[in-house]
Design a protein around this motif. Structure first.
Motif, mmCIF file in Angstrom:
data_model
loop_
_atom_site.group_PDB
_atom_site.id
_atom_site.type_symbol
_atom_site.label_atom_id
_atom_site.label_comp_id
_atom_site.label_asym_id
_atom_site.label_seq_id
_atom_site.Cartn_x
_atom_site.Cartn_y
_atom_site.Cartn_z
ATOM 1 N N PRO A 21 0.802 -1.230 0.000
ATOM 2 C CA PRO A 21 0.000 0.000 0.000
ATOM 3 C C PRO A 21 0.833 1.278 0.000
ATOM 4 C CG PRO A 21 -0.170 -1.165 2.116
ATOM 5 C CD PRO A 21 0.499 -2.089 1.157
ATOM 6 N N LYS A 22 2.117 1.188 0.359
ATOM 7 C CA LYS A 22 2.980 2.373 0.352
ATOM 8 C C LYS A 22 3.548 2.667 -1.035
ATOM 9 C CE LYS A 22 4.444 1.874 5.185
ATOM 10 N NZ LYS A 22 5.622 1.673 6.087
ATOM 11 N N ALA A 23 3.456 1.725 -1.963
ATOM 12 C CA ALA A 23 3.962 1.951 -3.317
ATOM 13 C C ALA A 23 3.160 3.068 -3.979
ATOM 14 C CB ALA A 23 3.877 0.678 -4.137
ATOM 15 N N GLU A 24 3.816 3.851 -4.832
ATOM 16 C CA GLU A 24 3.171 4.956 -5.526
ATOM 17 C C GLU A 24 2.961 4.590 -6.993
ATOM 18 O OE1 GLU A 24 5.041 8.751 -4.935
ATOM 19 O OE2 GLU A 24 5.744 8.193 -2.931
ATOM 20 N N LEU A 25 1.700 4.505 -7.391
ATOM 21 C CA LEU A 25 1.350 4.147 -8.764
ATOM 22 C C LEU A 25 0.628 5.326 -9.404
ATOM 23 C CD1 LEU A 25 -0.076 0.537 -8.226
ATOM 24 C CD2 LEU A 25 2.315 1.269 -8.363
ATOM 25 N N ALA A 26 1.129 5.774 -10.571
ATOM 26 C CA ALA A 26 0.495 6.879 -11.280
ATOM 27 C C ALA A 26 -0.662 6.359 -12.135
ATOM 28 C CB ALA A 26 1.524 7.608 -12.133
ATOM 29 N N SER A 27 -1.370 7.279 -12.760
ATOM 30 C CA SER A 27 -2.539 6.900 -13.549
ATOM 31 C C SER A 27 -2.138 6.016 -14.718
ATOM 32 C CB SER A 27 -3.248 8.153 -14.075
ATOM 33 O OG SER A 27 -2.428 8.847 -14.989
ATOM 34 N N GLY A 28 -3.017 5.078 -15.045
ATOM 35 C CA GLY A 28 -2.806 4.213 -16.190
ATOM 36 C C GLY A 28 -1.856 3.056 -15.963
ATOM 37 N N VAL A 29 -1.310 2.902 -14.768
ATOM 38 C CA VAL A 29 -0.417 1.778 -14.475
ATOM 39 C C VAL A 29 -1.213 0.484 -14.466
ATOM 40 C CG1 VAL A 29 1.002 0.702 -12.683
ATOM 41 C CG2 VAL A 29 1.323 3.111 -13.247
ATOM 42 N N VAL A 30 -0.642 -0.548 -15.094
ATOM 43 C CA VAL A 30 -1.259 -1.875 -15.111
ATOM 44 C C VAL A 30 -0.299 -2.864 -14.453
ATOM 45 C CG1 VAL A 30 -2.141 -3.750 -16.560
ATOM 46 C CG2 VAL A 30 -2.538 -1.357 -17.212
ATOM 47 N N ILE A 31 -0.793 -3.571 -13.450
ATOM 48 C CA ILE A 31 0.003 -4.570 -12.725
ATOM 49 C C ILE A 31 -0.573 -5.945 -13.038
ATOM 50 C CG2 ILE A 31 0.908 -5.312 -10.500
ATOM 51 C CD1 ILE A 31 1.757 -2.495 -11.216
ATOM 52 N N GLY A 32 0.241 -6.814 -13.647
ATOM 53 C CA GLY A 32 -0.236 -8.109 -14.099
ATOM 54 C C GLY A 32 -0.317 -9.144 -13.000
ATOM 55 N N PRO A 33 -0.845 -10.320 -13.319
ATOM 56 C CA PRO A 33 -1.040 -11.383 -12.319
ATOM 57 C C PRO A 33 0.276 -11.852 -11.719
ATOM 58 C CG PRO A 33 -1.453 -12.192 -14.548
ATOM 59 C CD PRO A 33 -1.342 -10.718 -14.651
ATOM 60 N N GLY A 34 0.272 -12.006 -10.395
ATOM 61 C CA GLY A 34 1.429 -12.534 -9.697
ATOM 62 C C GLY A 34 2.580 -11.567 -9.532
ATOM 63 N N ALA A 35 2.465 -10.347 -10.024
ATOM 64 C CA ALA A 35 3.539 -9.371 -9.865
ATOM 65 C C ALA A 35 3.642 -8.945 -8.404
ATOM 66 C CB ALA A 35 3.302 -8.155 -10.756
ATOM 67 N N VAL A 36 4.856 -8.551 -7.987
ATOM 68 C CA VAL A 36 5.105 -8.109 -6.615
ATOM 69 C C VAL A 36 5.722 -6.714 -6.664
ATOM 70 C CG1 VAL A 36 6.336 -8.569 -4.462
ATOM 71 C CG2 VAL A 36 5.451 -10.478 -5.823
ATOM 72 N N ILE A 37 5.090 -5.763 -5.967
ATOM 73 C CA ILE A 37 5.540 -4.376 -5.947
ATOM 74 C C ILE A 37 5.807 -3.988 -4.495
ATOM 75 C CG2 ILE A 37 5.070 -2.019 -6.653
ATOM 76 C CD1 ILE A 37 5.046 -4.031 -8.975
ATOM 77 N N GLY A 38 7.063 -3.604 -4.198
ATOM 78 C CA GLY A 38 7.454 -3.296 -2.828
ATOM 79 C C GLY A 38 7.046 -1.912 -2.377
ATOM 80 N N PRO A 39 7.274 -1.594 -1.094
ATOM 81 C CA PRO A 39 6.779 -0.344 -0.507
ATOM 82 C C PRO A 39 7.499 0.907 -0.973
ATOM 83 C CG PRO A 39 8.114 -1.551 1.088
ATOM 84 C CD PRO A 39 7.912 -2.460 -0.084
ATOM 85 N N ASP A 40 8.740 0.791 -1.447
ATOM 86 C CA ASP A 40 9.525 1.962 -1.834
ATOM 87 C C ASP A 40 9.587 2.147 -3.347
ATOM 88 O OD1 ASP A 40 10.209 2.615 0.853
ATOM 89 O OD2 ASP A 40 11.708 1.011 0.824
ATOM 90 N N VAL A 41 8.618 1.577 -4.043
ATOM 91 C CA VAL A 41 8.591 1.625 -5.507
ATOM 92 C C VAL A 41 7.667 2.746 -5.974
ATOM 93 C CG1 VAL A 41 7.962 0.356 -7.591
ATOM 94 C CG2 VAL A 41 9.124 -0.829 -5.714
ATOM 95 N N VAL A 42 8.134 3.507 -6.961
ATOM 96 C CA VAL A 42 7.335 4.548 -7.608
ATOM 97 C C VAL A 42 7.252 4.197 -9.092
ATOM 98 C CG1 VAL A 42 7.157 7.002 -8.169
ATOM 99 C CG2 VAL A 42 8.112 6.286 -5.956
ATOM 100 N N ILE A 43 6.033 4.098 -9.615
ATOM 101 C CA ILE A 43 5.830 3.716 -11.018
ATOM 102 C C ILE A 43 5.094 4.833 -11.737
ATOM 103 C CG2 ILE A 43 4.870 2.007 -12.598
ATOM 104 C CD1 ILE A 43 4.987 -0.039 -10.361
ATOM 105 N N GLY A 44 5.677 5.313 -12.835
ATOM 106 C CA GLY A 44 5.113 6.424 -13.586
ATOM 107 C C GLY A 44 3.920 6.032 -14.433
ATOM 108 N N ALA A 45 3.272 7.036 -14.970
ATOM 109 C CA ALA A 45 2.004 6.871 -15.671
ATOM 110 C C ALA A 45 2.131 5.928 -16.870
ATOM 111 C CB ALA A 45 1.499 8.238 -16.138
ATOM 112 N N ASN A 46 1.077 5.143 -17.069
ATOM 113 C CA ASN A 46 0.901 4.280 -18.246
ATOM 114 C C ASN A 46 1.973 3.202 -18.380
ATOM 115 O OD1 ASN A 46 -1.354 5.913 -19.069
ATOM 116 N ND2 ASN A 46 0.105 7.392 -19.882
ATOM 117 N N SER A 47 2.621 2.878 -17.299
ATOM 118 C CA SER A 47 3.588 1.784 -17.330
ATOM 119 C C SER A 47 2.870 0.457 -17.139
ATOM 120 C CB SER A 47 4.645 1.966 -16.239
ATOM 121 O OG SER A 47 5.483 3.067 -16.527
ATOM 122 N N TRP A 48 3.399 -0.568 -17.809
ATOM 123 C CA TRP A 48 2.812 -1.910 -17.749
ATOM 124 C C TRP A 48 3.793 -2.859 -17.072
ATOM 125 C CZ3 TRP A 48 4.422 -6.516 -20.239
ATOM 126 C CH2 TRP A 48 3.516 -7.587 -20.166
#
Length: 278
Positions: A21-48
């Motif tokens: 829940p601490k990860a920062e996801l911008a608009s349009g981000v898509v996270i696929g099945p089984g992916a793991v995103i840690g707390p200190d991760v920042v993902i920019g817009a429209n990234s897959w």
């Protein structure tokens, strides 16, 4: 909606993904099945982020990136000196990381592993700690890059090869597949072999880039003349560089000379020699 306004796309997270829940996801981000995103991760817009990819540690990923299945970005460096320092990976925009690419964060406090914009790293590439990649680089399948390597803009690296730690690869260079890269690769050059050797200028790449047409062809002509002086004369590199500096250099020749001057300096591995040369 008034003219000029944009609508934020929704974030899509597959139910089987694990996103802190601490990860920062911008608009349009898509996270696929089984992916793991840690707390200190920042993902920019429209990234897959594809299935079963792992993004962890202090990792900043720009916009419009594609991370294919099984890739692991931002994990601890494979360095025995690592003692849990607060390091990070910083990645720009528009990159593609194909299946099972691994990118490790840096080793010592405050250090970074850096990837620029619009790069393609094909399947099973590994990028070690403290590496720096520029923009528009193509790395073919199965390239293993050791720590502290620098790769400049628009370099093309063939598949199934290793790059020694602290090596620098110059801009618009082309490295043939299965080459042993244990010393610096000069910009604009074509390198191939085991051990790697400079075979000539990357003429096809230079023409495709538009450099060959700059200054009505004078820049390309001068680059050819300087390369011949440095690699085909009886002078050692240091002597050739002094002679080259006696004329006004256009940008390409200036870059080549500056790169080689740094390469033969302290704390660098030195440039790869020419085929059959010094």
């Amino acid at each position: 909606m008034t003219e000029g306004q944009t609508v934020d796309k929704p974030i899509e997270i597959h139910p089987s993904a694990v996103v802190d829940p601490k990860a920062e996801l911008a608009s349009g981000v898509v996270i696929g099945p089984g992916a793991v995103i840690g707390p200190d991760v920042v993902i920019g817009a429209n990234s897959w982020i594809g299935p079963h990819a792992v993004l962890d540690g202090r990792l900043t990923l720009g916009r419009d990136n594609k991370v294919f299945p099984g890739a692991c970005l931002g994990l601890e460096p494979q360095d025995l000196k690592y003692r849990g320092a607060d390091t990070e990976v910083v990645i720009g925009d528009g990159n593609t990381f194909r299946e099972c690419v691994t990118i490790n964060r840096a080793t010592e406090d405050g250090e970074r592993t850096v990837v620029g914009h619009h790069n393609l790293l094909m399947a099973y590439c590994h990028l070690g700690h403290n590496c720096e990649l520029g923009d528009n680089i193509v790395m073919s399948n199965g390239i293993q890059v050791a720590g502290h390597v620098v790769i400049e803009d628009r370099a093309v690296v063939g598949g199934c090869l290793g790059i020694h730690q602290f090596v620098h690869i110059g801009g618009m260079a082309m490295v043939g597949g299965m080459t042993r890269v244990d010393r610096d690769v000069p910009p604009y050059c074509l390198v191939e072999g085991h051990p790697g050797r400079v075979r000539g200028l990357n003429k096809v790449g230079l023409r495709r880039s538009g450099l060959a047409a700059r200054h009505d062809g004078a820049e390309f002509k001068q680059l050819q003349e300087i390369w011949t002086l440095l690699y085909r004369s009886d002078l050692v590199i240091a002597e050739g560089l002094k002679l080259a500096r006696q004329q006004t250099l256009l940008p390409a020749a200036e870059h080549l000379c500056g790169f080689l001057e740094a390469s033969i300096g302290p704390k660098r591995r030195g440039p790869l020699p020419a085929q059959g040369g010094r």
